[in-house]
Design a protein around this motif. Structure first.
Motif, mmCIF file in Angstrom:
data_model
loop_
_atom_site.group_PDB
_atom_site.id
_atom_site.type_symbol
_atom_site.label_atom_id
_atom_site.label_comp_id
_atom_site.label_asym_id
_atom_site.label_seq_id
_atom_site.Cartn_x
_atom_site.Cartn_y
_atom_site.Cartn_z
ATOM 1 N N PRO A 150 0.794 -1.226 0.000
ATOM 2 C CA PRO A 150 0.000 0.000 0.000
ATOM 3 C C PRO A 150 0.828 1.277 0.000
ATOM 4 N N VAL A 151 1.924 1.294 0.769
ATOM 5 C CA VAL A 151 2.747 2.500 0.827
ATOM 6 C C VAL A 151 3.410 2.754 -0.527
ATOM 7 N N GLY A 152 3.985 1.707 -1.112
ATOM 8 C CA GLY A 152 4.609 1.861 -2.424
ATOM 9 C C GLY A 152 3.608 2.287 -3.479
ATOM 10 N N PHE A 153 2.406 1.748 -3.391
ATOM 11 C CA PHE A 153 1.363 2.108 -4.350
ATOM 12 C C PHE A 153 1.011 3.584 -4.235
ATOM 13 N N ILE A 154 0.872 4.064 -2.998
ATOM 14 C CA ILE A 154 0.523 5.469 -2.781
ATOM 15 C C ILE A 154 1.629 6.387 -3.297
ATOM 16 N N VAL A 155 2.867 6.073 -2.945
ATOM 17 C CA VAL A 155 3.992 6.908 -3.353
ATOM 18 C C VAL A 155 4.119 6.951 -4.875
ATOM 19 N N ASN A 156 3.931 5.809 -5.527
ATOM 20 C CA ASN A 156 4.050 5.762 -6.979
ATOM 21 C C ASN A 156 2.867 6.418 -7.677
ATOM 22 N N SER A 157 1.732 6.495 -6.980
ATOM 23 C CA SER A 157 0.532 7.061 -7.589
ATOM 24 C C SER A 157 0.575 8.585 -7.650
ATOM 25 N N ASP A 158 1.191 9.198 -6.630
ATOM 26 C CA ASP A 158 1.185 10.658 -6.593
ATOM 27 C C ASP A 158 2.391 11.152 -5.800
ATOM 28 N N PRO A 159 3.312 11.872 -6.440
ATOM 29 C CA PRO A 159 4.508 12.354 -5.730
ATOM 30 C C PRO A 159 4.212 13.430 -4.699
ATOM 31 N N ASN A 160 2.997 13.998 -4.717
ATOM 32 C CA ASN A 160 2.659 15.057 -3.767
ATOM 33 C C ASN A 160 2.223 14.514 -2.406
ATOM 34 N N VAL A 161 2.113 13.196 -2.298
ATOM 35 C CA VAL A 161 1.715 12.595 -1.025
ATOM 36 C C VAL A 161 2.951 12.068 -0.309
ATOM 37 N N LYS A 162 3.096 12.430 0.950
ATOM 38 C CA LYS A 162 4.168 11.908 1.787
ATOM 39 C C LYS A 162 3.556 10.910 2.760
ATOM 40 N N VAL A 163 4.112 9.720 2.787
ATOM 41 C CA VAL A 163 3.577 8.663 3.636
ATOM 42 C C VAL A 163 4.622 8.273 4.671
ATOM 43 N N THR A 164 4.217 8.219 5.923
ATOM 44 C CA THR A 164 5.082 7.709 6.978
ATOM 45 C C THR A 164 4.350 6.583 7.699
ATOM 46 N N VAL A 165 5.086 5.577 8.078
ATOM 47 C CA VAL A 165 4.527 4.445 8.808
ATOM 48 C C VAL A 165 5.125 4.448 10.203
ATOM 49 N N THR A 166 4.272 4.431 11.224
ATOM 50 C CA THR A 166 4.735 4.444 12.610
ATOM 51 C C THR A 166 4.073 3.325 13.385
ATOM 52 N N ASP A 167 4.714 2.947 14.499
ATOM 53 C CA ASP A 167 4.074 1.986 15.388
ATOM 54 C C ASP A 167 3.175 2.734 16.359
ATOM 55 N N ASP A 168 2.598 2.002 17.314
ATOM 56 C CA ASP A 168 1.641 2.641 18.216
ATOM 57 C C ASP A 168 2.299 3.608 19.199
ATOM 58 N N LYS A 169 3.657 3.647 19.244
ATOM 59 C CA LYS A 169 4.365 4.596 20.090
ATOM 60 C C LYS A 169 4.912 5.775 19.290
ATOM 61 N N GLY A 170 4.598 5.818 18.011
ATOM 62 C CA GLY A 170 5.051 6.925 17.186
ATOM 63 C C GLY A 170 6.418 6.733 16.569
ATOM 64 N N ASN A 171 7.001 5.563 16.736
ATOM 65 C CA ASN A 171 8.311 5.299 16.151
ATOM 66 C C ASN A 171 8.179 5.023 14.662
ATOM 67 N N LYS A 172 9.026 5.651 13.859
ATOM 68 C CA LYS A 172 8.955 5.504 12.424
ATOM 69 C C LYS A 172 9.448 4.132 11.997
ATOM 70 N N LEU A 173 8.721 3.503 11.086
ATOM 71 C CA LEU A 173 9.076 2.196 10.555
ATOM 72 C C LEU A 173 9.497 2.343 9.097
ATOM 73 N N ASP A 174 10.336 1.425 8.662
ATOM 74 C CA ASP A 174 10.848 1.512 7.298
ATOM 75 C C ASP A 174 9.808 1.151 6.255
ATOM 76 N N LYS A 175 8.920 0.221 6.579
ATOM 77 C CA LYS A 175 7.914 -0.186 5.591
ATOM 78 C C LYS A 175 6.679 -0.707 6.301
ATOM 79 N N MET A 176 5.615 -0.820 5.528
ATOM 80 C CA MET A 176 4.363 -1.365 6.036
ATOM 81 C C MET A 176 4.096 -2.681 5.317
ATOM 82 N N PRO A 177 3.701 -3.723 6.051
ATOM 83 C CA PRO A 177 3.430 -5.002 5.397
ATOM 84 C C PRO A 177 2.195 -4.913 4.514
#
Length: 280
Positions: free
Chosen positions: A244-271
């Motif tokens: 989903p993250v790759g799809f969103i990023v490839n669909s529109d360069p104006n969207v910034k996507v970040t994936v975090t855990d429930d403590k707000g820590n940034k994750l490298d990717k989303m399953p």
């Protein structure tokens, strides 16, 4: 670890997650609506379904579904989406931009509109709106002898059919002479009140039925949707749910996507997101 998908996008747009599917709401979602038909009946169903078939026992998600029946056309979609759309239409009338999202299914299914004897299946992924026009092919129902049940005080009879990749069981009420039912489960001599597939991954149960109110109409919203075939749409679904993250990023360069855990820590990717469509 719980993963949360956060999206930073255009401030003028609302961004919502719809059953693990991301949509960006804009004014265009509420314009160009056609009146299909005058509503004669409104039927409510409770839908239970399984997204992740790898888990046992199954974990069911729930959605409230709405079947609007007119003289010619029908519309089947999420009741939560109906409520959100009604709210957003009022926001639009006030020139607002704070749209609300829905946790219901994002797709809509029209029958006999805009073309007679055809389905129009609509869905939206991110900002892209799609419509598939397909001929209506009713299930080849086989009545099951000596089967009766009382559902919502209505005597019902059981029928089965192998249809679009699943074996379906449908209980219908002959005392409600409407040859309709949830999703594409129509063509029986009475309204379908209960239906489920043989793997018990999709279940529908009648929760209510009423007559249409004065001035209540079915509206079609697919005029600005891109027309594609079912095979192409299924490929889009598979790409989206697998990454989903790759799809969103490839669909529109104006969207910034970040994936975090429930403590707000940034994750490298989303399953990937589990994907178990009703139609195979």
């Amino acid at each position: 670890m719980k993963r949360v998908l956060s999206i930073m996008a255009w401030l003028a747009f609302g961004v919502v997650a719809v059953n693990a599917q991301i949509s960006v709401i804009t004014d265009d979602d509420f314009l160009q609506r056609d009146t299909c038909d005058i509503i004669k009946y409104v039927v409510n169903y409770d839908m239970e379904f399984v997204d992740d078939i790898s888990k046992t026992p199954y974990e069911y998600k729930k959605d409230r579904m709405l079947l609007q029946i007119g003289e010619r056309a029908t519309l089947f979609y999420s009741y939560d989406k109906y409520l959100a759309d009604s709210t957003n239409l009022e926001v639009l009338k006030r020139n607002g931009t704070e749209y609300v999202g829905s946790n219901g299914a994002s797709w809509l299914l029209y029958k006999n509109y805009p073309k007679e004897k055809h389905y129009s299946y609509l869905d939206k992924i991110i900002r892209d709106r799609y419509v598939c026009h397909e001929p209506v092919e009713e299930p080849d129902w086989q009545l099951v002898a000596d089967t009766t049940a009382i559902i919502k005080e209505h005597p019902c009879v059981l029928a089965t059919a192998d249809y679009l990749g699943r074996k379906w069981y449908a209980w219908y009420a002959e005392d409600i002479p409407l040859s309709e039912g949830p999703w594409k489960l129509c063509g029986l001599p009475g309204l379908v009140l209960r239906a489920y597939d043989s793997e018990n991954q999709y279940r529908f149960e009648l929760s209510g039925i009423r007559n249409g109110r004065p001035g209540e109409v079915i509206t079609y919203i697919g005029n600005k949707h891109e027309t594609i075939d079912r095979k192409t749409l299924n490929q889009i679904y598979k790409r989206y749910f697998s990454d989903p993250v790759g799809f969103i990023v490839n669909s529109d360069p104006n969207v910034k996507v970040t994936v975090t855990d429930d403590k707000g820590n940034k994750l490298d990717k989303m399953p990937g997101i589990p994907y178990n469509p009703i139609e195979r």
